[in-house]
Scaffold this active site. Structure first.
Site, PDB file in Angstrom:
ATOM      1  N   CYS A 140       0.833  -1.196   0.000  1.00 28.92           N
ATOM      2  CA  CYS A 140       0.000   0.000   0.000  1.00 28.92           C
ATOM      3  C   CYS A 140       0.870   1.249   0.000  1.00 28.92           C
ATOM      4  O   CYS A 140       1.730   1.412   0.888  1.00 28.92           O
ATOM      5  CB  CYS A 140      -0.902   0.005   1.231  1.00 28.92           C
ATOM      6  SG  CYS A 140      -1.869   1.521   1.422  1.00 28.92           S
ATOM      7  N   CYS A 177       0.043   3.332   3.539  1.00 29.86           N
ATOM      8  CA  CYS A 177       0.437   2.927   4.893  1.00 29.86           C
ATOM      9  C   CYS A 177       1.499   1.840   4.935  1.00 29.86           C
ATOM     10  O   CYS A 177       2.025   1.534   6.000  1.00 29.86           O
ATOM     11  CB  CYS A 177      -0.793   2.476   5.683  1.00 29.86           C
ATOM     12  SG  CYS A 177      -1.433   0.852   5.193  1.00 29.86           S
ATOM     13  N   CYS A 221      -6.501  -2.423   0.901  1.00 29.89           N
ATOM     14  CA  CYS A 221      -5.470  -2.419   1.938  1.00 29.89           C
ATOM     15  C   CYS A 221      -6.119  -2.761   3.278  1.00 29.89           C
ATOM     16  O   CYS A 221      -7.082  -2.104   3.679  1.00 29.89           O
ATOM     17  CB  CYS A 221      -4.797  -1.050   2.012  1.00 29.89           C
ATOM     18  SG  CYS A 221      -3.574  -0.953   3.346  1.00 29.89           S
ATOM     19  N   CYS A 230      -5.526   0.401   6.012  1.00 29.83           N
ATOM     20  CA  CYS A 230      -6.083   1.753   5.909  1.00 29.83           C
ATOM     21  C   CYS A 230      -7.289   1.712   4.976  1.00 29.83           C
ATOM     22  O   CYS A 230      -7.766   0.636   4.607  1.00 29.83           O
ATOM     23  CB  CYS A 230      -5.027   2.749   5.416  1.00 29.83           C
ATOM     24  SG  CYS A 230      -4.481   2.483   3.711  1.00 29.83           S
ATOM     25  N   ASP A 267      20.817   0.413 -17.802  1.00 35.60           N
ATOM     26  CA  ASP A 267      20.764  -0.765 -16.931  1.00 35.60           C
ATOM     27  C   ASP A 267      19.823  -1.806 -17.531  1.00 35.60           C
ATOM     28  O   ASP A 267      18.647  -1.535 -17.733  1.00 35.60           O
ATOM     29  CB  ASP A 267      20.285  -0.328 -15.546  1.00 35.60           C
ATOM     30  CG  ASP A 267      20.199  -1.480 -14.566  1.00 35.60           C
ATOM     31  OD1 ASP A 267      20.639  -2.603 -14.906  1.00 35.60           O
ATOM     32  OD2 ASP A 267      19.678  -1.259 -13.460  1.00 35.60           O
TER      33      ASP A 267
END
Length: 423
Positions: free
Chosen positions: A203, A206, A219, A222, A347
């Site tokens: 999340c 949170c 979530c 929260c 990369d």
């Protein structure tokens, strides 16, 4: 005002000279010169227009093209159709279409704050957020935080007397986009899907582990959860929308991801007053975007070009690979081409984020500057492959018939050049 007029003329002249001399389409150099003469030129050129911005890690160029087609029902539309998605490209696009009252601008996700402030758009469409070129771009969670901050400020803009509020069209299937967009005062939620989920297990609000059940996510720590969408794909060929809208949509572009892009385009166009029934035929006319999805005939081979620049893009490209062959014939060969130049990101470790197992059963050829990096990855994934030095060698190695090509950005442009800048 005189300075802006001079700068606009220089934009057009520089862009035209760039095209005439074969140095490019002029989208970047024109805007760079114009902004050097008048730093506020983008703001000046956007003033008085109805602007839509399209941003996200994947699908920006295609969705921009589809939304441009949809808004074409209202008249001329200015757009950075070649994908120059920073302020220089936006400036050039607007300068070259002075009479267009509508504009659709693809925006690099890192420039959303700047372009929002300078264009005061009517609509902002947000597609997805996923890892991309981490050697030269910020981590995706940090980018979501930046988006949330700038979108939250739209409430202050709406409170300004005489200001028309900006409406956000956002993908409710992406938790990072949802968290960022939920700070905006007005959001239209679209179920655009999220095949790549590796960047959104946690999340963003949170830090708890997100729970997923089918398309829903929430979530447990929260109140962040998947919003109820106003627009979605009712089935492969039908877009559903508010007030009982059921609009058949037939695209020439392949893959579910492009049908989802079409849903976003229809939702954004509706905020300009365009009916889905009027927009859908325009979307059906879009066949290729800057060479993407183009099919080119060469030496008896039917070559389809697919662009994929990061793990989410490669996953969607694999979904588009043709797996249907005449009875008794093997599936078509697939050529993968990888470079790692500056605009690709230097990369190549992201190759290990991609699962290539779906290519088993195809004859797989590998080329590009970093072909051996990709070869090692395929070896680990137990996908048989052949390394070839160049695109022309791959053509010579496969029999007449179909060939699927998946390449990242500069590799894609190299192959287009070999094919004479296809579409």
């Amino acid at each position: 005002m005189v300075r802006a007029q001079l700068a606009t003329a220089l934009v057009r002249t520089a862009a035209r000279l760039s095209r005439m001399t074969g140095r490019g389409d002029g989208s970047v150099i024109g805007g760079r010169i114009g902004l050097a003469v008048e730093p506020r030129l983008l703001t000046v050129l956007a003033r008085g227009r109805q602007v839509a911005l399209v941003s996200g890690t994947n699908g920006k160029t295609t969705t921009t093209r589809l939304l441009t087609a949809a808004l074409g029902t209202l008249g001329p539309v200015a757009s950075n159709s070649y994908g120059a998605n920073m302020p220089t490209g936006h400036t050039t696009a607007l300068a070259q279409s002075p009479n267009a009252q509508h504009a659709v601008l693809e925006v690099d996700e890192h420039y959303l704050r700047t372009v929002l402030a300078e264009t005061r758009p009517r609509v902002v469409a947000l597609l997805n957020l996923s890892r991309d070129q981490l050697d030269r771009a910020m981590e995706v969670g940090m980018l979501a935080d930046r988006w949330r901050e700038v979108l939250g400020a739209l409430g202050q803009q709406a409170a300004t007397p005489g200001a028309e509020p900006t409406q956000v069209v956002a993908n409710c299937d992406d938790p990072l986009v949802t968290w960022a967009a939920s700070a905006a005062p007005q959001v239209v939620w679209v179920a655009a899907g999220q095949r790549w989920q590796e960047d959104s297990w946690v999340c963003p609000q949170c830090g708890a582990h997100l729970k997923r059940e089918g398309v829903d996510w929430a979530c447990p720590g929260c109140d962040l959860r998947r919003p109820q969408p106003s627009w979605w794909l009712a089935d492969d060929d039908t877009v559903a929308g508010p007030d009982g809208i059921r609009q058949p949509v037939t695209l020439q572009l392949p893959g579910r991801v492009n049908r989802a892009n079409a849903v976003t385009a229809l939702a954004a166009a509706a905020l300009f007053g365009v009916r889905p029934a009027d927009a859908a035929p325009r979307l059906a006319e879009v066949a290729s975007i800057a060479g993407r999805y183009a099919t080119v005939e060469r030496d008896g081979r039917s070559i389809r070009l697919l662009l994929a620049k990061n793990p989410a893009g490669w996953l969607e490209a694999f979904d588009m690979v043709d797996r249907i062959s005449p009875a008794g014939a093997p599936p078509p060969p697939v050529l993968l081409s990888i470079n790692a130049r500056v605009v690709d990101g230097l990369d190549t470790s992201w190759l290990y984020d991609v699962d290539y197992a779906s290519l088993r059963g195809h004859r797989v050829l590998v080329t590009g500057d970093r072909r051996y990096d990709l070869a090692v990855r395929l070896e680990v994934n137990e996908v048989p492959f052949e390394v070839v030095d160049a695109f022309t060698d791959a053509l010579a190695a496969v029999p007449p018939g179909r060939l699927e090509v998946i390449a990242n950005y500069t590799a894609f442009q190299d192959i287009r050049a070999e094919l004479g800048r296809a579409n």
